[in-house]
Design a protein around this motif. Structure first.
Motif, PDB file in Angstrom:
ATOM      1  N   ARG A 184     -33.818   7.434   6.503  1.00  0.00           N
ATOM      2  CA  ARG A 184     -34.199   6.626   5.350  1.00  0.00           C
ATOM      3  C   ARG A 184     -33.040   5.700   4.976  1.00  0.00           C
ATOM      4  O   ARG A 184     -31.921   6.145   4.729  1.00  0.00           O
TER       5      ARG A 184
ATOM      6  N   HIS B  34     -36.398   8.859  -0.469  1.00  0.00           N
ATOM      7  CA  HIS B  34     -35.410   7.785  -0.383  1.00  0.00           C
ATOM      8  C   HIS B  34     -34.243   8.064  -1.327  1.00  0.00           C
ATOM      9  O   HIS B  34     -34.373   8.803  -2.307  1.00  0.00           O
TER      10      HIS B  34
ATOM     11  N   SER C  61     -32.106   8.289  -7.458  1.00  0.00           N
ATOM     12  CA  SER C  61     -30.950   7.421  -7.690  1.00  0.00           C
ATOM     13  C   SER C  61     -29.783   8.239  -8.228  1.00  0.00           C
ATOM     14  O   SER C  61     -29.960   9.123  -9.067  1.00  0.00           O
TER      15      SER C  61
ATOM     16  N   THR D 172     -38.028   8.057  -4.766  1.00  0.00           N
ATOM     17  CA  THR D 172     -36.624   7.647  -4.608  1.00  0.00           C
ATOM     18  C   THR D 172     -35.777   8.357  -5.659  1.00  0.00           C
ATOM     19  O   THR D 172     -36.144   8.411  -6.831  1.00  0.00           O
TER      20      THR D 172
ATOM     21  N   VAL E 195     -39.433   6.621  -9.075  1.00  0.00           N
ATOM     22  CA  VAL E 195     -37.983   6.620  -8.936  1.00  0.00           C
ATOM     23  C   VAL E 195     -37.359   7.504 -10.013  1.00  0.00           C
ATOM     24  O   VAL E 195     -37.764   7.462 -11.175  1.00  0.00           O
TER      25      VAL E 195
END
Length: 274
Positions: A260, A219, A200, A198, A163
């Motif tokens: 997604r 993602h 963020s 992922t 992430v």
């Protein structure tokens, strides 16, 4: 002296061009990167096989490249096995990267930073206290991934997901974040896989739209932290630029484009946004 280059600084096309410019076969780029990413931690570049690449190329690599442009300056491990590392770079500065063990004893997740410091100013986040120092290069992000993968292996675990949720706002360094993802996820290099990544964001709408357009099959997680604009603006100064409605609309576009499902992140602050 300028820092030496590392193979983490290159993708296959740029390395092929460099090899050709130095009178080597550009076709060596793919197996060279594959060998690098599969080699044990800290393997010197000039230890690559002369049989595979030839003595002249192997010697040139040893003279021109360093194995890594970063090192673990501080390592802290908690009782639950979470490992926080402060990774220092030869260009200056350091970032936190974190290995998080899963309930499955064979797996772990990693968290990487995209910038040194952060300029977003969120009240509840320590990363922004000192402001933004600089954005990381793609190779510096990749080296966090490699350090995490090696740390996981020491614990007999495999790094299975990553992430971009450490220091910095990934959408404000998106060129380097995308370049790093391609090296981390592609089977010819890091081999992690696209769906295991992922990104963020605090809600940078143009960045969300661009990430969707890149079609990386990764993602998206959005740090919303408040259900309305007035509350959000009190704890996230940049919320004045993009409304909750704008951000949620961008998240819907991302889902429509990529398939997604978007994760909404929410830090509960007593008496503020609860």
């Amino acid at each position: 002296m300028l820092p030496m280059r590392a193979l983490t600084d290159f993708d296959q096309p740029t390395l092929a061009a460099l090899l050709e410019a130095n009178s080597f076969k550009p076709s060596h780029a793919r197996p060279l990167l594959r060998t690098f990413y599969e080699s044990p931690a800290g393997t010197p570049i000039d230890r690559f096989s002369d049989i595979t690449f030839g003595k002249q190329l192997t010697t040139w690599l040893g003279n021109e490249f360093t194995a890594r442009r970063s090192h673990v300056a501080v390592r802290n491990e908690s009782a639950d096995g979470t490992v926080k590392m402060l990774l220092a770079f030869d260009r200056g500065g350091a970032v936190e990267t974190v290995l998080m063990p899963a309930f499955d004893p064979t797996r772990a997740a990693g968290c990487v930073s995209s910038q040194i410091g952060c300029g977003m100013g969120c009240d509840f986040c320590a990363s922004t206290r000192g402001g933004l120092e600089r954005s990381l290069e793609a190779g510096e992000i990749v080296e966090q991934f490699l350090s995490l993968r090696e740390e996981a292996a020491k614990a007999n675990r495999k790094l299975r997901s990553l992430v971009f949720m450490g220091m910095g706002e990934p959408m404000h360094n998106l060129d380097n974040v995308i370049a790093a993802i391609r090296r981390i996820a592609h089977p010819d290099t890091g081999g992690l896989g696209w769906r295991q990544v992922t990104v963020s964001t605090v809600g940078i709408v143009p960045g969300i739209d661009r990430l969707a357009a890149e079609d990386l099959n990764v993602h998206l997680a959005v740090s919303l932290h408040a259900p309305d604009d007035a509350t959000r603006a009190k704890i996230i100064p940049t919320a004045k630029r993009y409304t909750v409605a704008d951000i949620l609309a961008a998240a819907q576009r991302f889902y429509a484009s990529t398939g997604r499902i978007v994760t909404l992140e929410y830090t509960m602050l007593a008496g503020v946004n609860d």
